[in-house]
Design an enzyme around this catalytic site. Structure first.
Site, PDB file in Angstrom:
ATOM      1  N   ASP A  19      -1.761  -0.794  -3.740  1.00  0.00           N
ATOM      2  CA  ASP A  19      -1.934  -0.005  -4.968  1.00  0.00           C
ATOM      3  C   ASP A  19      -0.645  -0.048  -5.781  1.00  0.00           C
ATOM      4  O   ASP A  19       0.344  -0.670  -5.373  1.00  0.00           O
ATOM      5  CB  ASP A  19      -2.332   1.434  -4.617  1.00  0.00           C
ATOM      6  N   GLU A  51      -7.481 -18.573 -18.369  1.00  0.00           N
ATOM      7  CA  GLU A  51      -7.958 -19.277 -17.169  1.00  0.00           C
ATOM      8  C   GLU A  51      -8.976 -20.300 -17.673  1.00  0.00           C
ATOM      9  O   GLU A  51     -10.087 -19.939 -18.059  1.00  0.00           O
ATOM     10  CB  GLU A  51      -8.619 -18.290 -16.205  1.00  0.00           C
ATOM     11  N   ASP A  95      -9.481 -13.898 -18.067  1.00  0.00           N
ATOM     12  CA  ASP A  95     -10.403 -14.388 -17.044  1.00  0.00           C
ATOM     13  C   ASP A  95     -11.511 -15.239 -17.687  1.00  0.00           C
ATOM     14  O   ASP A  95     -12.044 -14.870 -18.741  1.00  0.00           O
ATOM     15  CB  ASP A  95     -11.021 -13.152 -16.356  1.00  0.00           C
ATOM     16  N   ASP A 149       0.847  -1.201   0.000  1.00  0.00           N
ATOM     17  CA  ASP A 149       0.000   0.000   0.000  1.00  0.00           C
ATOM     18  C   ASP A 149       0.881   1.249   0.000  1.00  0.00           C
ATOM     19  O   ASP A 149       1.651   1.468   0.937  1.00  0.00           O
ATOM     20  CB  ASP A 149      -0.888  -0.048   1.261  1.00  0.00           C
ATOM     21  N   ASP A 155      -4.075   3.905   2.696  1.00  0.00           N
ATOM     22  CA  ASP A 155      -5.512   3.692   2.936  1.00  0.00           C
ATOM     23  C   ASP A 155      -5.814   2.237   3.325  1.00  0.00           C
ATOM     24  O   ASP A 155      -6.979   1.849   3.444  1.00  0.00           O
ATOM     25  CB  ASP A 155      -6.348   4.112   1.708  1.00  0.00           C
TER      26      ASP A 155
HETATM   27  C1  NOJ Z   1     -11.912 -15.837 -12.089  1.00  0.00           C
HETATM   28  C2  NOJ Z   1     -11.102 -14.942 -11.221  1.00  0.00           C
HETATM   29  O1  NOJ Z   1      -9.845 -15.543 -10.980  1.00  0.00           O
HETATM   30  C3  NOJ Z   1     -11.909 -14.738  -9.964  1.00  0.00           C
HETATM   31  O2  NOJ Z   1     -11.164 -14.100  -8.967  1.00  0.00           O
HETATM   32  C4  NOJ Z   1     -13.140 -13.953 -10.324  1.00  0.00           C
HETATM   33  O3  NOJ Z   1     -13.954 -13.840  -9.176  1.00  0.00           O
HETATM   34  C5  NOJ Z   1     -13.940 -14.659 -11.406  1.00  0.00           C
HETATM   35  N1  NOJ Z   1     -13.122 -15.132 -12.468  1.00  0.00           N
HETATM   36  C6  NOJ Z   1     -14.979 -13.742 -12.003  1.00  0.00           C
HETATM   37  O4  NOJ Z   1     -14.358 -12.749 -12.780  1.00  0.00           O
END
Ligand code: NOJ
Length: 526
Positions: free
Chosen positions: A33, A269, A211, A25, A29
């Site tokens: 970041d 992912e 993602d 940080d 806060d």
């Molecule tokens: C996979 C991500 O790694 C996770 O952290 C997230 O909550 C979900 N996708 C939704 O975006």
């Protein structure tokens, strides 16, 4: 399709997953970041990593801590804004570290201007067509359009009120209600993603972790799920919510943009456990790499670990792409805890760090793994993961693996922030786990990671495969293509290791009388 070099940088890179809320940080806060990350960049230089994977920093109301993006082409002020990212990119590049970012194409935030417009527009309007709106079931439309459940718990549909105040259509969200799923059949959606890709690549980003790469395309008729209900991100084989063949077109579109930036990489992912299905994502005109989660799910058990490694190698070889390896990430329990916790869990995590870094292909280290951090048992009152609320307080969610990184000192917040009030509370006994406490300790986890990464860098080639060596039950022994041998004792008793003098390159714990104690791994040169 652009021809890639035979050995692109990412094919053997060590990536460091930097979860920005928890890394450091800079503005006091209590939330990490990018100023904080910049100030701590030397940690990554000393560790010796090649690249960073930065979890989402785009503008977001933080309903899912950044995975709910309201503006995909700007950085949230909470993280320091876009100037802070530019400074971090510049400093990382000067230090020889590439930066990859998270890309969230499956959904936006409910605060994204597109969704705000969709809510204010008529059913069937172009604004609604950017998302997945449907009429409800039953004559009054009061039931959700199908039985899909959200990965975070509860129904995957939320009903909206129309302009006249009456209950109206429903919209799909595979995750939180604040994360409406986009309609990838609408050409505006891929066109906007292309702008986003080029925006960051032109700024010097070296690629993206994508993602839910198996989630963007939905079957047109949205058929019911066979079994309503599945644990977080763990998918059955025939789950209509995920792995629909329509994703091929989307990934090809992403790849065609990336091909204009031949040094950049995409890592999907992909929570898909059938190897043939997994390999489809890595065809030459789709993603470069896929996260394979077999190892993240495996317990510290020789048979399970071997099968996880074999599966990952088989999937990657089907795809002709390097296998990827990771022991944990921001969505799963930390490995020290998964392997049993306490000193045993720590010893096992040390041993597995050597397995991870011996294997061919890129390795991903989740921030805090290099310190041996365990998961933290947090009180109900501080839980923030939307999973906790959406599961009706039956699933605690992922906060326990996201507690901030301890940097120095003996008291909370251990140099993470100037405020003791960190976004998730830090345990009072983490003094010995700080970077400062470990950096000059030759027996620390941090030193083990640094040595292993440095040795890995010196290896001539990692190759693509391994050769299993005969071993006792409970032991894993494999030789890599460059001759490095890794032996792991996951059994209950010490086993003899025929180690010629001077051939031990690195051990995760003390070796006794040419024997490998339980919960220990060793690298041997041949
Ligand atoms: C996979 C991500 O790694 C996770 O952290 C997230 O909550 C979900 N996708 C939704 O975006």
């Amino acid at each position: 399709m652009t021809e890639l070099p035979e050995d692109p940088w990412w094919s053997r890179a060590v990536f460091y997953q930097l979860y920005p809320r928890s890394f450091a940080d800079g503005d006091g806060d209590g939330v990490g970041d990018l100023h904080g990350a910049l100030a701590r960049l030397d940690h990554l230089t000393h560790l010796g990593v090649d690249a960073v994977w930065l979890n989402p920093v785009m503008v977001s109301p933080m309903a899912d801590h950044g995975y709910d993006v309201a503006d995909p082409r700007d950085v949230d002020p909470l993280f320091g804004g876009i100037d802070a990212l530019d400074r971090l990119l510049g400093a990382a590049h000067r230090a020889g570290i590439r930066v990859t970012m998270d890309l969230v194409p499956n959904h936006t935030s409910a605060a994204h201007p597109w969704f705000v417009e969709a809510l204010a527009s008529e059913p069937g309007s172009p604004a609604r067509e950017r998302y997945i709106f449907r009429d409800g079931a039953g004559s009054d439309g009061a039931g959700p359009p199908n039985n899909w459940v959200s990965v975070f718990g509860g129904p995957a549909w939320t009903r909206v009120s129309e302009a006249d105040g009456r209950p109206g259509q429903w919209y799909l969200h595979l995750f939180d209600a604040q994360q409406p799923d986009l309609n990838w059949d609408n050409p505006e959606v891929p066109a906007d993603l292309e702008r986003t890709l080029r925006f960051w690549l032109d700024r010097g980003v070296s690629g993206f972790r994508i993602d839910v790469a198996h989630g963007m395309a939905k079957p047109p008729d949205l058929p019911d799920m066979a079994e309503a209900g599945s644990p977080l991100l763990a998918l059955g084989r025939h789950d209509p919510r995920f792995n629909h063949d329509g994703v091929r077109r989307i990934h090809r579109g992403i790849r065609s943009v990336l091909d204009d930036y031949p040094d950049a990489v995409t890592v999907g992912e992909i929570w898909v456990f059938d190897n043939a299905d997994f390999a489809k994502y890595l065809r030459p005109d789709e993603l470069h790499l896929g996260f394979n989660f077999h190892l993240v799910r495996a317990d510290f058990d020789a048979a399970e670990l071997r099968s996880a490694i074999d599966n990952s190698l088989a999937a990657a070889s089907l795809a002709g792409s390097p296998p990827t390896w990771t022991l944990s990430n921001h969505d799963v329990e930390r490995e020290v805890t998964r392997y049993g916790g306490g000193l045993v869990g720590l010893a096992r995590a040390r041993a597995m760090a050597l397995v991870l870094l011996a294997l061919p292909g890129p390795a991903f280290i989740y921030n805090g793994s290099e310190l041996g951090l365990p998961n933290v048992e947090l009180p109900d009152s501080v839980l923030q993961d939307p999973v906790w609320e959406r599961s009706g307080h039956t699933e605690r969610g992922r906060d326990g693996c996201r507690v901030p990184i301890p940097w120095s000192g003996d008291v909370v917040p251990y140099g993470f922030s100037t405020s003791p009030d960190t976004w998730l509370p830090m345990p009072s006994d983490w003094g010995p786990l700080t970077v400062a406490a470990q950096q000059d300790d030759s027996s620390s986890m941090l030193t083990l990671y640094r040595r292993a990464i440095a040795l890995r860098k010196g290896r001539s080639r990692l190759g693509r495969g391994i050769c299993w060596l005969p071993s006792d039950p409970g032991v894993l022994a494999f030789r890599c293509e460059d001759g490095l041998t890794c032996v792991l004792n996951a059994g209950a008793a010490a086993v003899p290791v025929p180690v010629p003098d001077g051939k031990v390159v690195l051990a995760s714990g003390p070796l006794t009388d040419a024997a490998l104690p339980p919960d220990t791994a060793v690298w041997i040169s041949t």
